[in-house]
Design an enzyme around this catalytic site. Structure first.
Site: not given
Length: 769
Positions: A494, A576
């Protein structure tokens, strides 16, 4: 449940009781309190006449009946003589009927239920005052020891003391009407009608030898398109009979002051105020599709009466009542909310294969599961499994799934979990053991934590990275181990950038709190701190900054491919950097990368396209999104569908559907599998494969979600922290030992639980009195 009300009486001085509302909950509370203390003065105020009633049949569970039997056998016997019982559910859709057996139901007419309770109250000496609106609760409270507000969903008591009870009432999207048919259905019937106006549904069940309750429900836009918003009661009743003529065999429906309603979910911060207490719909509501309203009210009455008897004074009794009932009600409301949402989104499911559709409907509330349904009706469940494509003896979670050139041996994913255990971005022995153990544990796909694309893109100093070639070599050591020692297991990476949530302490030192020293500068879509007054203020990315970040993702993706990862996930969730562009709460830009959702999507899609170009064509890419911000004005479910469709159109092979963590003042609706409805909606609206996450804790949950068509893969985090071999143990517990869950050869001897205790003792032969 507090069914055991026949206990040693406490010292609570509850001598005079007033009950506002003569529904089942109020009447049953009155009868129990009077039965337990014949000298107690109990008065029930009911504004309607004794033979006035609304609705038709009510359903009670075996659990509720057990409590009634223990608390008042006379009421139980009266109910038992009236009950209609059945155990089948028919799901009728597109001319096909699928029947599932093994479901126990008991129902009777609401009017007859009230008559039984009237008789019991009268026999005990309860003062029943019909056609008598109750005085205000505050007035009653001044002259009574206890005031029970059982005055329903529109409770005047709750409204008058809103500052004390803290009510919240949410109105939902569907419209429904309660009607009746003068014949008995032979099962609980769900029937779907696809009309020119839209999808409608019928919920029906018998409540007498010659009568059935029939509820017709549909989205508000369908209701308006059908002209039912302007129809009177008689016309609405006739039109509903036309829509469901086949279910009714051409027979009419009838109403009883029936009108179209929008369901309201009622919650309260507190259920008591002084000596006034809320029960039933005044305190809480749960959607009728799980048959809970009367059940909850009766159980409230049982618990309240028991607590009054058991506790030394009224404050203790009311506190004990709420402590006992609130978790039960919260669980029911979560199940009811899931069921309600399912029917609101019914149109997204109508094209499912027939048996899958029926299974999806039956398991919609998450209270009935794959394993539970298999116990109730093994043949029905086996037919659903066969339609799904399960080989004989193979649970759904152990069927393979293909994404591009990658075939996953099963549907279990070890969810990305930040470990905060790296040094300068390098994964070390800890990561080798952590990820290697979970790959050995049987999961089809093991995901890394968020691997950061630059030093300044880290969340904490302990985060891993892929911003240099030496880090890529360290990751290669881990992927080589997985591929060599857990053959058939896949490992994915990821990639992400922390954005405004970076330069913080390790999780166990203070999650999301800035470092005391050694901070690095932050960048984000807009100069907004994560926690105002606490977090560092990020700089808004300019053109050069956007280009640099995109290049960082691209180079990290090249290194990830060289490291041997089988799948790459782009992290666009949890607030994020890329997620910060998607949410209107964190993106206040006025250039091409802000404003409308199309603008907010532009940079995340630019990054996705750049990564896809360098990521090997045969290897899949997924995208993790936050499907809701759990905050007013933020990303919602509709936006999530648009976001998922945009990434799918750009080549995403699956969408990993998470929620929240975008803003600090979020208000998540936690609960079992609480995020999966968002994955479900995306899968059945966009048609893209989805990975479901969020409090999926059991293999039964996984099987249920897959078989119902709500997810293609299920990602679990905490269960894999608790048990690295969770998947292998799930296989063993289900008696599965096929190729989708092979035990590593050195671990073969552990594939069955070790024996515990002695098993060689003699069996008992005699029982001596």
């Amino acid at each position: 449940m507090a069914g055991a009300v026949a206990v040693a009486r406490g010292t609570a001085p509850v001598r005079r009781v007033a009950v506002i509302g003569g529904g089942p909950g109020g009447l049953y509370a009155a009868s129990l309190l009077k039965r337990l203390d014949p000298d107690r003065a109990v008065t029930v105020y009911e504004r309607n006449a004794p033979d006035d009633t609304f609705g038709f049949g009510v359903v009670l569970s075996d659990e509720t009946l057990g409590g009634i039997e223990h608390a008042d056998p006379e009421v139980y016997r009266g109910l038992g003589r009236e009950f209609v019982r059945w155990d089948s559910i028919d799901v009728v859709h597109r001319g096909r009927t699928h029947t599932s057996d093994g479901h126990g139901f008991a129902a009777l007419g609401r009017r007859r239920l009230l008559e039984i309770l009237h008789e019991r109250c009268g026999g005990l000496g309860v003062d029943l005052r019909f056609r008598a609106p109750a005085p205000p609760a505050a007035e009653l409270a001044a002259h009574h020891d206890l005031v029970i507000a059982a005055d329903g969903v529109h409770s005047a008591t709750r409204a008058a003391h809103a500052d004390a009870f803290g009510p919240h009432v949410a109105e939902h999207h569907n419209r429904y009407i309660w009607l009746a048919a003068d014949f008995a259905l032979d099962a609980f019937r769900f029937e779907i009608a696809e009309t020119p106006h839209g999808v409608m549904q019928l919920h029906g069940y018998p409540y007498a030898a010659d009568a059935s309750t029939v509820i017709v429900e549909m989205r508000e836009e369908v209701w308006r398109a059908a002209g039912l918003d302007t129809a009177d009661a008689a016309e609405s009743t006739a039109r509903c009979a036309e829509f469901f003529a086949e279910a009714l065999d051409g027979r009419p429906l009838r109403g009883n002051r029936s009108s179209w309603l929008a369901f309201r979910t009622v919650t309260n911060s507190r259920w008591s105020h002084g000596n006034t207490v809320l029960i039933g719909d005044a305190a809480h509501t749960a959607h009728f599709s799980i048959g809970s309203g009367t059940k909850l009210a009766v159980e409230d009455a049982l618990a309240l009466a028991a607590c009054v008897e058991e506790q030394p004074d009224l404050p203790a009794a009311l506190a004990a009542y709420e402590a006992e009932r609130r978790p039960v009600v919260a669980s029911t409301q979560r199940a009811a909310a899931a069921s309600l949402r399912w029917f609101e989104e019914l149109a997204t499911y109508v094209d499912q294969p027939p048996r899958r559709f029926a299974f999806n409907l039956l398991t919609r509330s998450r209270r009935v599961t794959h394993d539970n349904l298999r116990l109730r009706d093994a043949s029905f469940t086996a037919a659903v499994e066969e339609e799904f494509g399960c080989p004989p003896g193979t649970p759904p979670m152990f069927t393979p799934f293909r994404l591009r050139g990658l075939e996953l041996r099963n549907r279990v994913v070890v969810s990305p979990m930040d470990m905060y255990s790296a040094t300068d971005g390098y994964p070390g022995d800890f990561h080798l053991v952590h990820l290697g153990a979970r790959a050995l544990g049987g999961a089809g796909l093991t995901m890394t934590e968020m691997v950061c694309v630059s030093p300044e893109g880290r969340i904490t100093p302990g985060c891993t990275g892929l911003w240099n070639d030496e880090q890529a070599l360290a990751w290669r050591r881990i992927t080589d181990f997985v591929h060599a020692c857990a053959p058939g297991a896949a490992i994915g990476v990821q990639l992400g950038h922390s954005g405004r949530k970076g330069s913080t302490k390790l999780m166990w030192e203070g999650i999301d709190h800035p470092l005391e020293d050694g901070n690095w500068p932050l960048t984000a879509a807009s100069p907004l701190p994560y926690e105002p007054g606490v977090s560092q203020v990020p700089a808004e990315l300019d053109r050069a900054g956007l280009d640099a970040v995109r290049e960082q993702f691209t180079q990290a993706a090249r290194r990830a491919a060289e490291s041997g990862f089988d799948l790459l996930e782009l992290h666009c969730a949890h607030g994020y950097l890329l997620s910060g562009f998607l949410s209107p709460l964190t993106n206040r830009r006025t250039d091409a990368y802000g404003g409308s959702l199309e603008g907010r999507l532009r940079f995340p899609l630019d990054v996705f396209d750049a990564v896809r170009r360098v990521w090997p064509r045969e290897r899949p890419m997924t995208v993790r999104i936050s499907a809701t911000d759990w905050a007013e004005g933020g990303t919602d479910a509709e936006d999530a569908v648009t976001i998922a469709r945009a990434f799918a159109d750009h080549g995403a092979d699956a969408i990993d559907v998470s929620t929240g963590q975008v803003v600090a003042d979020e208000r998540p609706e936690f609960g079992r599998s609480y995020q999966t409805p968002y994955a479900d909606r995306i899968r059945n609206t966009v048609g893209v494969p989805v990975i479901a996450v969020g409090a999926i804790s059991s293999w039964d949950d996984v099987n249920s979600l897959l078989l119902a068509g709500r997810a293609d893969l299920c990602a679990l985090a905490r269960p894999h922290l608790y048990d690295p071999h969770w998947t292998l143990h799930a296989a063993a517990e289900q008696g599965y030992s096929g190729p989708a869950a092979p035990w590593p050869l050195p671990y073969g001897a552990g594939s069955r639980p070790p024996p515990t205790g002695r098993t060689d003792g003699p069996k008992p032969r005699l029982t001596l009195g």
